[in-house]
Design an enzyme around this catalytic site. Structure first.
Site, PDB file in Angstrom:
ATOM      1  CE  LYS A 170       5.785  10.923   0.750  1.00 57.57           C
ATOM      2  NZ  LYS A 170       6.762  10.046   1.387  1.00 57.57           N
ATOM      3  CD  GLU A 245      -5.784  -0.750  -3.506  1.00 59.79           C
ATOM      4  OE1 GLU A 245      -6.314  -1.315  -2.702  1.00 59.79           O
ATOM      5  OE2 GLU A 245      -6.251  -1.011  -4.703  1.00 59.79           O
ATOM      6  CB  CYS A 279      -1.539  -4.367   2.317  1.00 61.15           C
ATOM      7  SG  CYS A 279      -1.435  -4.715   0.585  1.00 61.15           S
ATOM      8  CD  GLU A 376      -1.987  -3.827   8.118  1.00 59.63           C
ATOM      9  OE1 GLU A 376      -2.021  -2.600   8.168  1.00 59.63           O
ATOM     10  OE2 GLU A 376      -1.990  -4.283   6.879  1.00 59.63           O
TER      11      GLU A 376
END
Ligand code: NAD
Length: 473
Positions: A170, A245, A279, A376
């Site tokens: 997906k 991840e 990331c 982040e």
């Protein structure tokens, strides 16, 4: 308007339920996307289950050949695939081309690796012949993020299929098109129908259904920490292994003997590439106080020399993925402590005011407990603070919940290896930085950056299980 379909069992599948695909450069609707349902996920999993045993029964050499043919076909379609990702994400077209090339590289690398992926013979007892087989898991579910749609497809699918698994993927809601096109090309390359299936849709719908599906044998996820917990929780109910991840807040640790020109060059690229939506972006600068000002001056000059614009004009930075992301970045920068050295806001007015842009931003003197230092941002925002001692540098580097990547900048090679051992991160660079870090190198996080490793030879282990065979002679 064109509908991005699902691709299930070698066929395009369209439907009545759709959502809009929006170009983040100007807010224009560029197409409709099938809003994948539980029925679509069921159909894709069933197709994968039906196709996988025969595929697993092929010789590794045959899977290697198909993977190599696929890589070549992807390279033939670099421009087409790059355009899809550039329009969907807003990323500069040359960066999207590089992504497409790396995607091909995943299939070349794993296509070669599978030819020499063996079990072991264990000579424990002369009366027994004992050996191990690495067996595919079956059907691998995959839910990926929007920041590198092409690369994340290659990273998940290549090691899964060469080891004899089938995949149901997906793609992210915002970036469905390149995955569907890649699934079509897979058939042309020689993958049997049902081995690579793609179902676009909304995360909480198609993504959640896939993660909880009883027909899945492995679940891979690339995305945010909160969603990663949901995915792993759902997979755990079916006792399905997961690779997560998740995010990062990766530091550059800069000592006084570092080559500051080189630090500035790599740190700039490491945070501005993909408009900071990486990331493994190097988003924290930890610099010895004696060289802080010199480095900030270089970084300010580099940040201010960058160009912003739509991905099609190939600037240094495109827009962020969405207005929502732009608001998130603005909010975090507004709440930040410290001194804004450059940037600090979204450009207003003109063409850039129509899109989800954010100016390259450098904030100095942030506190170690500040949100902007610990969380982040996922935008072009680099924060810095100083240190005096090596111990303090290590404590600051390890001072967030994330631990994905790090870089150490010093000419002292003993210090490099000391810090490589002491800093918590899945990859540690010295005197260089490569956000994303190469197809061939194991990649993944410690701490809240996730678990399991992708890329490199290790990824083959993630998509297989060991069977030990013990034969009495
Ligand atoms: P996200 O978690 O919102 O979405 C990622 C994917 O999860 C999308 O496909 C989305 O549709 C799906 N999803 C959303 N809700 C879901 C649910 N309830 N159940 C199942 N699936 C669901 O993340 P994002 O905003 O798309 O991506 C940004 C994040 O991804 C950042 O935190 C970034 O660091 C991380 N990321 C990590 C890596 C890595 O390799 N470590 C790589 C790229 C991005």
């Amino acid at each position: 308007m064109t509908q991005t379909p699902a691709f299930i069992d070698g066929e395009r599948v369209r439907g009545d339920q759709t959502y809009e695909n929006v170009d983040p450069a100007d807010g224009r609707v560029i197409g409709e996307v099938l809003r994948g349902s539980a029925d679509h996920i069921d159909a894709a999993v069933a197709a994968a289950r039906a196709a996988q045993p025969d595929w697993a029964g092929t010789k590794p050499e045959q899977r290697a050949d198909v993977a190599q043919a696929y890589a070549a076909l992807i390279l033939d379609h670099v421009d087409e695939l790059a355009l899809l990702d550039s329009q969907d994400t807003g990323k500069p077209i040359s960066q999207a081309r590089a992504d497409a090339t790396v995607t091909a590289r995943y299939f070349t690398f794993y296509g070669r690796a599978i030819d020499s992926y063996y079990g072991l013979q264990l000579p424990v007892d002369p009366a027994f012949h004992v050996y191990t087989r690495r067996e595919p898991l079956g059907v691998c579910g995959s839910v990926i993020a929007w920041n590198y749609p092409l690369q994340l497809f290659g990273r998940a699918v290549a090691p899964a299929v060469v080891t004899g698994n089938a995949v149901v993927l997906k793609p992210a809601d915002e970036t469905p098109r390149s995955a569907v096109r890649l699934a079509e090309l897979a058939i042309e390359a020689g993958f049997p129908p049902g081995i690579i299936n793609v179902v676009p849709g909304i995360g909480a719908e198609a993504g959640a259904t896939l993660a909880a599906h009883p027909g899945i044998d492995h679940m891979g996820f690339v995305g945010s920490n909160p969603v990663g917990r949901l995915i792993a929780g759902a997979a755990a109910q079916n006792v399905v292994p997961t690779v997560l991840e998740l995010g990062g807040k990766s530091p550059h640790v800069v000592f006084p003997d570092a080559d500051l020109d080189r630090v500035a060059q790599f740190a700039t690229k490491g945070i501005l590439q993909n408009a900071g939506q990486t990331c493994s972006a190097g988003s924290r600068l930890l610099v010895h106080s004696s060289v802080e000002q010199e480095l900030l001056d270089r970084l300010r000059a580099a940040f201010e020399a960058t160009s912003l614009g739509p991905g099609s004009t190939d600037p240094d930075l495109g827009p962020l993925i969405s207005r929502k992301q732009q608001d998130r970045v603005s909010g975090m920068v507004e709440r930040a402590s410290g001194t804004v050295v450059t940037g600090g806001s979204a450009p207003s007015g003109g063409d850039l005011g129509q899109g989800a842009y954010f100016s390259p931003t450098l904030i100095a003197g942030v506190e170690a407990d500040a949100e902007i230092f610990r969380e982040e941002v996922f935008g072009p925002v680099l924060v810095s603070r100083t240190f005096e001692t090596e111990d303090e540098a290590v404590a600051l580097a390890n001072g967030t919940d994330y631990a994905l990547m790090a870089a150490v900048w010093t000419r002292d090679s003993s210090r490099v290896h000391r810090l490589a051992a002491r800093i918590s991160a899945g990859q540690v660079y010295a005197n260089a930085y490569g956000a994303g870090g190469g197809v061939e190198y194991p990649f993944g996080g410690f701490g809240k950056s996730g678990y399991g490793r992708e890329k490199g030879y290790e990824s083959l282990d993630a998509y297989t299980a060991t069977k030990t065979v013990l034969v009495s002679l």
